[in-house]
Design a protein around this motif. Structure first.
Motif, mmCIF file in Angstrom:
data_model
loop_
_atom_site.group_PDB
_atom_site.id
_atom_site.type_symbol
_atom_site.label_atom_id
_atom_site.label_comp_id
_atom_site.label_asym_id
_atom_site.label_seq_id
_atom_site.Cartn_x
_atom_site.Cartn_y
_atom_site.Cartn_z
ATOM 1 N N SER A 28 0.821 -1.220 0.000
ATOM 2 C CA SER A 28 0.000 0.000 0.000
ATOM 3 C C SER A 28 0.852 1.266 0.000
ATOM 4 O O SER A 28 0.431 2.298 -0.525
ATOM 5 N N SER A 29 2.053 1.222 0.591
ATOM 6 C CA SER A 29 2.928 2.404 0.589
ATOM 7 C C SER A 29 4.362 1.965 0.876
ATOM 8 O O SER A 29 4.595 0.895 1.430
ATOM 9 N N ILE A 30 5.292 2.836 0.493
ATOM 10 C CA ILE A 30 6.712 2.552 0.725
ATOM 11 C C ILE A 30 7.400 3.831 1.184
ATOM 12 O O ILE A 30 7.105 4.932 0.703
ATOM 13 N N ILE A 32 8.034 5.102 -7.214
ATOM 14 C CA ILE A 32 9.208 5.131 -6.325
ATOM 15 C C ILE A 32 10.439 4.632 -7.071
ATOM 16 O O ILE A 32 11.545 5.186 -6.935
ATOM 17 N N ASN A 33 10.272 3.582 -7.892
ATOM 18 C CA ASN A 33 11.394 3.094 -8.697
ATOM 19 C C ASN A 33 11.939 4.201 -9.596
ATOM 20 O O ASN A 33 13.149 4.426 -9.668
ATOM 21 N N GLN A 34 11.046 4.883 -10.287
ATOM 22 C CA GLN A 34 11.465 5.959 -11.188
ATOM 23 C C GLN A 34 12.156 7.086 -10.412
ATOM 24 O O GLN A 34 13.165 7.637 -10.859
ATOM 25 N N ALA A 35 11.623 7.413 -9.242
ATOM 26 C CA ALA A 35 12.206 8.499 -8.454
ATOM 27 C C ALA A 35 13.598 8.129 -7.956
ATOM 28 O O ALA A 35 14.523 8.954 -7.976
ATOM 29 N N LEU A 36 13.773 6.882 -7.517
ATOM 30 C CA LEU A 36 15.062 6.459 -6.988
ATOM 31 C C LEU A 36 16.122 6.402 -8.095
ATOM 32 O O LEU A 36 17.305 6.620 -7.845
ATOM 33 N N ARG A 37 15.695 6.139 -9.326
ATOM 34 C CA ARG A 37 16.646 6.140 -10.439
ATOM 35 C C ARG A 37 17.171 7.537 -10.736
ATOM 36 O O ARG A 37 18.221 7.685 -11.359
ATOM 37 N N LYS A 38 16.441 8.556 -10.303
ATOM 38 C CA LYS A 38 16.862 9.937 -10.554
ATOM 39 C C LYS A 38 17.743 10.498 -9.428
ATOM 40 O O LYS A 38 18.276 11.594 -9.551
ATOM 41 N N VAL A 88 14.709 11.596 1.988
ATOM 42 C CA VAL A 88 13.597 10.717 2.355
ATOM 43 C C VAL A 88 12.545 10.807 1.253
ATOM 44 O O VAL A 88 12.132 11.909 0.857
ATOM 45 N N MET A 89 12.101 9.622 0.748
ATOM 46 C CA MET A 89 11.078 9.561 -0.298
ATOM 47 C C MET A 89 9.941 8.673 0.168
ATOM 48 O O MET A 89 10.168 7.644 0.804
ATOM 49 N N GLU A 90 8.738 9.083 -0.182
ATOM 50 C CA GLU A 90 7.563 8.351 0.265
ATOM 51 C C GLU A 90 6.534 8.343 -0.853
ATOM 52 O O GLU A 90 6.344 9.357 -1.548
#
Length: 916
Positions: free
Chosen positions: A257-259, A542-548, A533-535
């Motif tokens: 539901s969330s990460i 989240i995958n796309q954001a972490l790749r950036k 911190v990313m949520e």
């Protein structure tokens, strides 16, 4: 008469080996006839086979005995037909030779079996077999391979055995072709296995081609981040590079539901907590726009700042380490006694928990009585992991109960990490900034002002000076930890913007293209951008954001080494608090060493100017054409490391632009005499630049973080003035520049300045300088040698001897060479012109020129001087002159030099007049 018919057995069984023609019958093929031994009637003439296209024939071997043989007409192939059945009959020869009235036997059944030969090898039905297994399990059968044999018999057509050809694999195979694993497979150890299998028939003939079996190991679904590298390489000047360009999260189909993900860049072991500019505190404050007037209490040890010489120091980062046994006394006059109601204290501090059960005060900065008493006027110290600032007013400043102690309780004070502290005092309000964040004191205690006294005060760092209550004044309350960039700025406080600039890290985490982040992703950086911190709710977002997420280091010459990375995540599932556990990522960024620059200073290194220019109001510009260039060396690496010529590959020099943080013009030799000379610079030249300057008798220092071009512009405006040039022949200077507080330094550029003196009164001051340059003396010897012999004498008796010798030589030369006078006159005039040209050339050079002081007497006596010069030239050209004459000339020149050295200026004019 043929009375009887032949007789044969009723059935026969035969065996024939394939690819052979002989049939072995049981019983043997024999026909009998009761008419025997009657010729023809009792003899057997033929055997006949009845059947469609039987590949056999029967021949009679012996007519009398009736023996026959059954044979194949063509090779028999068992794979085409394994057995044959047909009818055979025997015929006798009849009643005569003509074969008439022959008789045939009854029909006999012949059954022949074809015996197989092992001519075919086993062959697999498929050339490659595939299977997938899950790691950590033992299988009874992963897959089955199957081979066939085209031989006809069971012995040779059946597969009796299978075998794995590949060695050292955790697999086995049985007689039926079933492959199983002999141990649990591990996906991390090996993703895929390739094994070769062969087969054997029952005749032990193996397959000509082996079969390939490919077994893929499927990992047990483990939740976690996948597709990332442990090592990330960073080259200086690369800008922002992504840390995990291909990362994705595996959740094993969990209902997420969330990460919540935290990325942390760990740099606490680099410099003062991260990669910061290593310029001096003065240069950094100028760069950040801080107010001027900051006093560095922990400068690098030097002749003028020697109070830090005895402290433990890390030279690279200007860090001072205090082990509880050292303190430094700040000399009087460095810090004004009255700091006013507004002042700022800044410092970098790294401090751990205090040793011992009962912690003592640990002094960072203390201003106390030097003798007699033990009063602390102001102090900054650590006590029980609390930072305390003490400020006691004097009675002449206040006579009421006023705030005196300000306490801050922060975990960071004892976490053994570097932090930047700024204490802004606007009495009675005191504010603490730590790492750019504001903290108000949790406790403020009041006290009465200090009674006035005439006792001198002592400012100390690392301990507090105890002047009273002890038999001998000494240090007390020692500090344990590391300090750097400790400054105090009287009269002004710093703004939040400047404080943030001073403690800013030059490396950190970054996000490329923030606008492309998904709508459902929230992110937050800490002030130093070392923690992100990313949520979000959607895993793909989240995958796309972490790749950036990327690493950036804005320093041109970053500190090389490892920066550790840690990524920790928490996942929530529907209806549950935490459903799956995500392992942390431990990676690191390897920052490579930057190419070291070579800073080169060039320009005119030697010049001479008339004394009048040095005495003018503007003086002489020292470095009109100075040039500062920085280059880096790069080798063109060949692709082939075995290339024998790679050692001789060209080395490329590339020019690069970077900042400098100081340039010093140092005086070589005696320091400047402020009564008669100085170095000057118009302060307007510093406007619009991050530069400042200090002047002293030892030289001129320009400092501040700015471009090489700005440094060049300022250096080209520095002037040297000397308003009493009579006592000065020359001055030598040395220019040296630095980047990163001395981490990279330039060459030492030496400059020599000569002062040209044209007046008679200055001639004697220059004689010694002229004599030590023999080349110069030889060059100008002809126009000046004969004259200087006259005007440089001091003792009349010596001069008289010289004159007598000269006259004698002249008379001798005139007598011998009268016929060559006209030619000698022409030669003399030509040489004279050439000499004058040489003299002008020397004026243009950087050597000191001594002007002939006899020039003003030249016109009235021009005829006599010309005749002397002509005679002198004749003397040199005369090939008939005796050796004694030459020796006399040498003696004369030696006497001239001795006379020049010992002469005195007061007697010059009278002596010259007498000689003329």
């Amino acid at each position: 008469v043929n009375k009887h018919k032949p007789w044969i057995e009723t059935s026969y069984h035969g065996i024939i080996t394939e690819n052979n023609d002989t049939v072995i019958l049981d019983p043997p093929l024999v026909a009998l006839d009761k008419d025997a031994p009657v010729p023809f009637a009792g003899e057997i003439c033929a055997f006949k086979i009845h059947g469609q296209e039987m590949p056999f024939e029967a021949v009679v071997l012996n007519k009398t005995s009736g023996e026959g043989r059954l044979q194949a007409k063509s090779p028999i192939d068992c794979e085409l037909q394994k057995e044959y059945t047909f009818i055979i009959q025997a015929y006798d020869c009849g009643s005569g030779s003509s074969g008439t009235n022959w008789k045939k036997s009854h029909k006999a059944v012949v059954h022949i079996q074809v015996k197989d030969v092992n001519e075919f090898s086993p062959a697999f039905k498929e050339s490659m077999y595939k299977a997938t297994v899950t790691e950590g399990k033992i299988y009874d059968s992963i897959l089955q391979v199957e081979a066939i044999d085209e031989d006809c018999s069971p012995q040779y057509s059946q597969i009796c055995n299978y075998e794995i050809v590949t060695s050292d694999v955790p697999f086995a195979i049985d007689r039926n072709g079933n492959i199983r694993n002999t141990e649990k497979l591990n996906y991390d150890k090996q993703h895929q296995y390739e094994i070769m299998v062969t087969a054997f028939d029952c005749g032990q003939k193996h397959a000509t081609e082996n079969a390939l079996v490919r077994v893929n190991v499927k990992p047990v679904c483990k939740p976690g981040w996948q597709g990332w590298n442990k090592r990330i390489e960073y080259k200086p000047g690369s800008g922002s590079i992504p840390l995990f360009p291909s990362i994705h999260l595996e959740t094993c189909d969990g209902p997420v539901s969330s990460i919540h993900t935290t990325i942390e860049l760990q740099t606490n072991y680099i410099g003062k907590g991260c990669d910061r500019e290593t310029y001096s505190e003065k240069s950094l404050q100028k760069l950040c726009g801080a107010s001027s007037g900051a006093i560095d209490l922990l400068p690098s040890p030097s002749a003028t700042t020697n109070w830090t010489a005895g402290l433990l120091m890390d030279n690279n980062d200007m860090i001072f380490k205090f082990d509880g046994k050292q303190g430094a006394k700040i000399p009087d006059g460095i810090v004004p006694k009255n700091l006013t109601d507004q002042f700022t204290i800044t410092l970098w501090m790294k401090h751990g928990p205090s040793p011992g059960l009962r912690a003592e005060k640990e002094t960072i900065l203390c201003n106390s009585d030097k003798t007699e008493m033990n009063r602390h006027h102001y102090a900054l110290y650590v006590h029980n992991c609390r930072l305390v600032f003490l400020l006691r007013k004097d009675f002449d400043q206040a006579d009421t109960f006023r705030p005196a102690e300000f306490h801050w309780k922060l975990d960071q004070i004892c976490d053994k990490e570097w932090h930047y502290y700024v204490v802004n005092v606007e009495f009675p309000v005191v504010t603490l900034y730590m790492d750019g964040a504001t903290y108000e004191p949790y406790l403020v205690t009041n006290d009465w002002p200090i009674h006035p006294s005439h006792i001198a005060m002592q400012l100390t760092v690392g301990a507090c000076w105890q002047g009273g209550e002890v038999t001998k004044p000494r240090f007390a309350q020692y500090f344990h930890g590391s300090l750097a960039s400790l400054t105090i700025r009287p009269g002004k406080i710093e703004s939040q913007k400047v404080i943030s600039c001073l403690q800013a890290c030059k490396e950190g985490l970054d996000i490329n293209s923030l606008e492309s982040l998904g709508q459902g992703v929230k992110y937050h950086f800490n002030p130093s951008q070392s923690v992100l911190v990313m949520e979000g709710d959607d895993i793909e977002n989240i995958n796309q954001a972490l790749r950036k997420v990327s690493y950036i280091n804005s320093r041109q010459f970053p500190t090389a080494g490892v920066r550790r990375l840690k990524v920790s995540s928490k996942v929530q599932c529907f209806g549950e608090d935490v459903c799956i556990s995500i392992p942390d990522i431990d990676a690191y960024v390897m920052v490579f060493q930057a190419n070291e620059p070579k800073i080169t200073i060039s320009g005119m290194d030697h010049f001479a100017r008339p004394a009048a220019q040095f005495e003018s109001e503007r003086g002489v510009i020292l470095l009109p054409d100075i040039r500062i260039v920085s280059t880096v060396t790069k080798t063109e690496h060949p692709l082939d490391l075995k290339d024998p010529d790679r050692a001789s590959k060209p080395v490329v020099l590339e020019e690069m632009l970077h900042n400098l943080d100081f340039c010093d013009i140092l005086v070589i030799g005696a320091e400047l005499d402020p009564e008669q000379e100085c170095l000057e610079l118009d302060r307007v030249e510093l406007q619009g630049k991050h530069l400042d300057a200090t002047n002293s008798t030892a030289g001129y220092s320009i400092y501040g973080v700015d471009s090489m071009q700005h440094y060049e512009e300022v250096l080209r405006q520095i002037r040297y003035r000397n308003w009493y040039t009579a006592a000065t022949l020359d001055r030598k200077f040395r220019v040296k520049c630095s980047e990163l507080n001395g981490r990279y330094t330039s060459n030492e550029f030496n400059l020599e300045v000569n002062i040209l003196h044209s007046s008679n009164s200055n001639l004697m001051d220059h004689v010694n300088h002229m004599i030590v340059q023999p080349q110069f003396l030889q060059s100008v010897h002809h126009p000046e040698g004969s004259i200087s012999a006259g005007h440089s004498s001091v003792v009349p008796s010596v001069a008289t001897v010289v004159i007598i010798v000269c006259v004698s030589i002249l008379i001798f030369i005139i007598t011998v060479g009268v016929y060559r006078i006209r030619t000698a006159q022409q030669h003399s005039s030509a040489d004279s012109e050439g000499s004058k040209e040489n003299e002008m050339d020397w004026d243009d050079s950087a050597l000191t020129i001594t002007v002939n002081p006899m020039e003003k007497y030249e016109k009235p006596h021009q005829t006599e001087e010309e005749s002397e010069e002509e005679d002198y030239e004749d003397e040199e050209e005369d090939t008939t002159s005796a050796e004694s004459d030459e020796s006399e000339e040498d003696e004369e020149e030696e006497e001239e030099e001795e006379e020049v050295i010992v002469q005195k200026g007061d007697k010059q004019n009278a002596t010259r007049q007498e000689q003329l």
